[in-house]
Structure formats: C-alpha cells, structure tokens
Design an enzyme around this catalytic site. Structure first.
Site, PDB file in Angstrom:
ATOM      1  N   HIS A 178      -6.728   0.923  13.607  1.00 61.00           N
ATOM      2  CA  HIS A 178      -8.600   1.342  12.989  1.00 61.00           C
ATOM      3  C   HIS A 178      -9.171   0.137  11.949  1.00 61.00           C
ATOM      4  CE1 HIS A 178      -7.048   3.455   9.448  1.00 61.00           C
ATOM      5  NE2 HIS A 178      -5.404   4.104   9.760  1.00 61.00           N
ATOM      6  N   HIS A 203      -1.127   1.787   2.104  1.00 59.28           N
ATOM      7  CA  HIS A 203      -1.641   1.054   1.321  1.00 59.28           C
ATOM      8  C   HIS A 203      -1.622   0.886   0.020  1.00 59.28           C
ATOM      9  CE1 HIS A 203      -4.891   3.680   1.284  1.00 59.28           C
ATOM     10  NE2 HIS A 203      -5.202   3.123   0.723  1.00 59.28           N
ATOM     11  N   GLU A 257     -10.165   3.146  -6.084  1.00 61.58           N
ATOM     12  CA  GLU A 257     -10.586   3.986  -5.366  1.00 61.58           C
ATOM     13  C   GLU A 257     -10.782   6.029  -5.751  1.00 61.58           C
ATOM     14  OE1 GLU A 257      -8.758   4.571  -2.607  1.00 61.58           O
ATOM     15  OE2 GLU A 257      -8.201   2.699  -1.664  1.00 61.58           O
ATOM     16  N   HIS A 268      -6.936   6.588  -7.023  1.00 64.18           N
ATOM     17  CA  HIS A 268      -6.071   5.315  -6.634  1.00 64.18           C
ATOM     18  C   HIS A 268      -6.526   4.274  -7.370  1.00 64.18           C
ATOM     19  CE1 HIS A 268      -5.733   8.683  -3.168  1.00 64.18           C
ATOM     20  NE2 HIS A 268      -4.218   9.566  -3.948  1.00 64.18           N
ATOM     21  N   HIS A 277      -0.498   4.347  -2.626  1.00 64.10           N
ATOM     22  CA  HIS A 277      -0.686   5.953  -1.536  1.00 64.10           C
ATOM     23  C   HIS A 277      -0.854   6.152   0.493  1.00 64.10           C
ATOM     24  CE1 HIS A 277      -4.409   3.956  -2.544  1.00 64.10           C
ATOM     25  NE2 HIS A 277      -4.852   4.900  -1.521  1.00 64.10           N
TER      26      HIS A 277
HETATM   27 FE   FE2 Z   1      -6.857   4.499  -0.212  1.00 69.93          FE
END
Ligand code: FE2
Length: 430
Positions: free
Chosen positions: A289, A332, A338, A362, A368
């Site tokens: 994705h 990642h 974020e 994050h 995470h």
């Molecule tokens: Fe993320």
C-alpha cells in the site's frame, strides 16, 4: 427545520468568492469606493503578505457596519490549559503514547474555555509549527467572539454539531466534517449539547490542497467540496466580549457591538467546512500500500519542499484489495511526527484500545505499528476484497517533534499500558 439546516454555502477552495446579505452592498469594479453603499465601512483582512505569490495569496474585503478597530482596552485572560509552541511542552520519554477519551466535564465550558492542549511544537511568534488541542464544551459562546492571531484553526468535531458564526457567515459542522477558520478572523461557536473534538492550531503557512502529481486533475479532496458561508450579520445592538489569542496569551476586551456585522464580502480568505465522506480515497489495486501521504486532505508547507509544517491526513472508509500484501500499516519509524485521533469506529492497526475521542502520539523516530492482534489477523487472513467501514481516524503530521503538555501527561487519560499491545509479537524466525 433547524437554523443550521437553512444555511447556504459557496463552493470551492482558495478561489474568489463573493456574498452580500443585502443586495447592492458589495462594491462592484473596485474594493474601496469613496462611500460604500448603505454607509458600510470597507476593511481588508489579509492572510498572507501582500507580496506572496499569486497562487498562495489570500485576502478578503469585508463591508461592515463598524470597523473592527472599535474595541475597548484588552486585559489578560487566564486560560491555563491552552498552551502555545514547543516552549509550553514538558519532557516526555521517547515512547509511543496513547490517551483514552477525556470526558466532557459537567461544569459549564464554552469552546474557548474548554480547549485543552495535548501537544505543541514550533513557535507562534516565528509563524511555524502547530498545536493539537481537544475541545470539551457544553455551552455556547454567548455574546463572545474569539480571534486567534497566532494561527488558523482546523476543527475536527468528534461529538456534537458545532454552529460556527464567523465574520463571513455561519457554518454548521457535524462529526465527520471539518472546519477551517482563518487566522485573525473572529468566530463564535454554538453547541447543541456536550461536544468534543480536536483542533489543529496552525501557526505556519495556511493549509492548502496538496499537489496531485501523477494522480492528475481530480481526486483526494476536490476543491468544489469545500463550502464557505454566505454573508449574514447581527443586528449590532448588543455589546460583545472579544477574546483574542496573541503570542500564546489570551486577552479580553468589551466591544460596543458584535464583530459579526459584515453585510457583504468578497475574497479568497474564507472560513470553510468539508465533509470527509467526499474524500476520494486512493489505494493499491495490485500489491503493497502507498505511503499514508496518499490520504492527505490539506497540507501546510514549510520552507523545505515536500516536508510539511503539518499535513492533515484522514483514514476514511475504503476497500482493501491488494494481493500478497500485509494490509495494515507496516512497522515503521518516521522522521515526521504523528499525532492521531479517532472520530468514530475502529482504526485497523489498533482494533482495541484506541477509542473514539482518544489520541496517540508517535514522535519522530519512535517505532510503532500494528498491535499483536492486528498483526496475527492480517498476516494469516484470506486476502479477499475487504471493506473497512464505519471508521474515521485522522493524523496531524508535522516535521517538528511534538511536546506533550503537563495536562496531557497528568490528566489521568494517558494509557500507561499502551506498549503492552505489542508485547505478544513473537520471534517467528525459522
Ligand atoms: Fe505511523
């Protein structure tokens, strides 16, 4: 029919709009005639420097009963839960952080009184960075207007309809919709009951639609789906309490009349709302994705191309059809930071524990990804087409690291067991 249902809107994003509540009051062919029709005053509100590039330039002309300069002396107004810029953050460990929903207090709170800052970065005086606030409100702002000179405000309602009166007219905004209110434009928020939601206060360059590159001329958030109000004005007979945010501090003054006395206006600096159900979501129809930047609704650029001061990103209902693909987000660590919230439903990487009204943080380089349950399900499931439905998560993503506030760490909503959601991830190496 409620008052909100009878509102009319103008369509478009960043384009030139015009509206007059009384026919014949909007000057034609000029902005500042010697005498404006019906005795109105002309006033310019600029959202960019006069000399900003044409594509970014934002300003509106307001034709009003009295100019905004008519106001009493401002005095400091305490709102200790409202914080501004990295300087107002506190030290926090570099762990993923998550918050449970914070209940709307019983005590009467309007939109401004109910703002609770969760994370901050940047510096409002330097016109860079953002804050993420929650609003917890249960009463309308009566005869009170708020002007935020520090930044524009992107409002994401999670519970309760907001009716937002602005200088340019009225917006009714339900959960699932967002509102974007320009820096420096007065507004007042009415609620229809206990109301909660998120706010991105953007000190930096104004939010705009992202470039579409190879996607082409359509897709993601389409400009025509942004709705601006039509001109409407108060009778002007009641005094108004003006609350102004400047450099992180609140100030209050009494004005003889409401700032919502604009009879006609034109320009491209306008408040607007957008229904996220109109977002044309793009995803993989083969394998893997794309990066979540594919879900960007609005972006506030920084001075480094491609590296946003803030991206507003949504995770709306969508079909997952990719073959031989781990469909939730990968594990990642990103250079961007974020901050996430959930309007309703479930977020696919965290089916449990991340609840509507909750939040997560994050920060840059904090690892995470999907919790153990989501990993098991996604790596073992049959890859038939699957609809993620009844869900709306979002992210304020920034190049600047977020600093939680003292309130965020001590309010009791911090989920101290968040990291346990990954504990079940085993070493499957064979
Ligand atoms: Fe993320």
């Amino acid at each position: 029919m409620t008052q909100a249902d009878s509102l009319h809107y103008l369509s478009g994003f960043g384009n030139e709009l015009a509206s007059e509540a009384v026919p014949g009051t909007l000057p034609q062919g000029r902005n500042s005639p010697q005498r404006v029709a019906r005795g109105l005053y002309a006033e310019l509100l600029s959202g960019t420097a006069f000399t900003a590039a044409r594509a970014e330039n934002r300003r509106s002309w307001l034709y009003r009963r009295r100019p905004s300069v008519l106001c009493g002396a401002y005095e400091p107004l305490a709102q200790p839960a409202l914080k501004t810029g990295a300087r107002d953050g506190v030290a926090a460990p570099p762990n993923p952080l998550r918050w449970n929903p914070i209940a709307i207090p019983q005590a009467p709170l309007d939109f401004v009184e109910g703002l609770r800052t969760i994370v901050v970065n940047g510096d409002a005086d330097a016109q860079t960075g953002v804050a993420a606030h929650l609003y917890l409100a249960n009463k309308s702002m009566t005869d009170t207007a708020f002007v935020n000179a520090d930044g524009e405000m992107l409002i994401v309602p999670q519970q309760g309809r907001l009716t937002i009166t602005t200088e340019l007219g009225r917006l009714a905004v339900d959960p699932g919709e967002i509102a974007l209110l320009p820096r420096g434009m007065a507004f007042s928020v009415a609620v229809d009951g206990p109301s909660r939601g998120y706010v991105c206060e953007n000190y930096g360059a104004h939010f705009r639609l992202p470039e579409l590159g190879p996607i082409g001329s359509n897709g993601l958030a389409n400009a025509r789906d942004f709705l601006a109000p039509t001109a409407a004005f108060d009778d002007g007979s009641r005094p108004c309490r003006m609350v102004r945010k400047v450099g992180g501090a609140l100030w209050v003054a009494q004005a003889e009349a409401s700032p919502f006395d604009v009879v006609a206006w034109h320009g491209n600096l306008v408040p607007c709302k957008y229904d996220t159900a109109r977002f044309m979501t793009i995803g993989s129809i083969s394998f893997d994705h794309p990066d979540p930047s594919i879900f960007t609704v609005l972006t506030s650029p920084s001075d480094t191309p491609g590296t946003a001061n803030c991206d507003f990103v949504i995770f709306p209902p969508r079909w997952l059809v990719a073959e031989d693909t781990f469909r939730p987000p990968w594990y990642h660590r990103n250079v961007m930071s974020e901050f996430m919230g959930l309007v309703h439903g479930q977020y696919d990487a965290k089916p449990e524990g991340f609840r509507p009204g909750g939040m997560s943080l994050h920060n840059s380089m904090v690892p995470h990804g999907p919790d153990a349950e989501a990993f098991e399900k996604a790596s073992g499931g049959t890859l038939a087409p699957h609809k993620l439905d009844d869900t709306l998560a979002f992210m304020f993503e920034s190049r600047w690291r977020f600093h939680p506030t003292e309130f965020a760490l001590s309010c009791g909503a911090l989920d101290s067991a968040y990291a346990d959601c990954w504990r079940g991830l085993k070493d499957n190496f064979t």
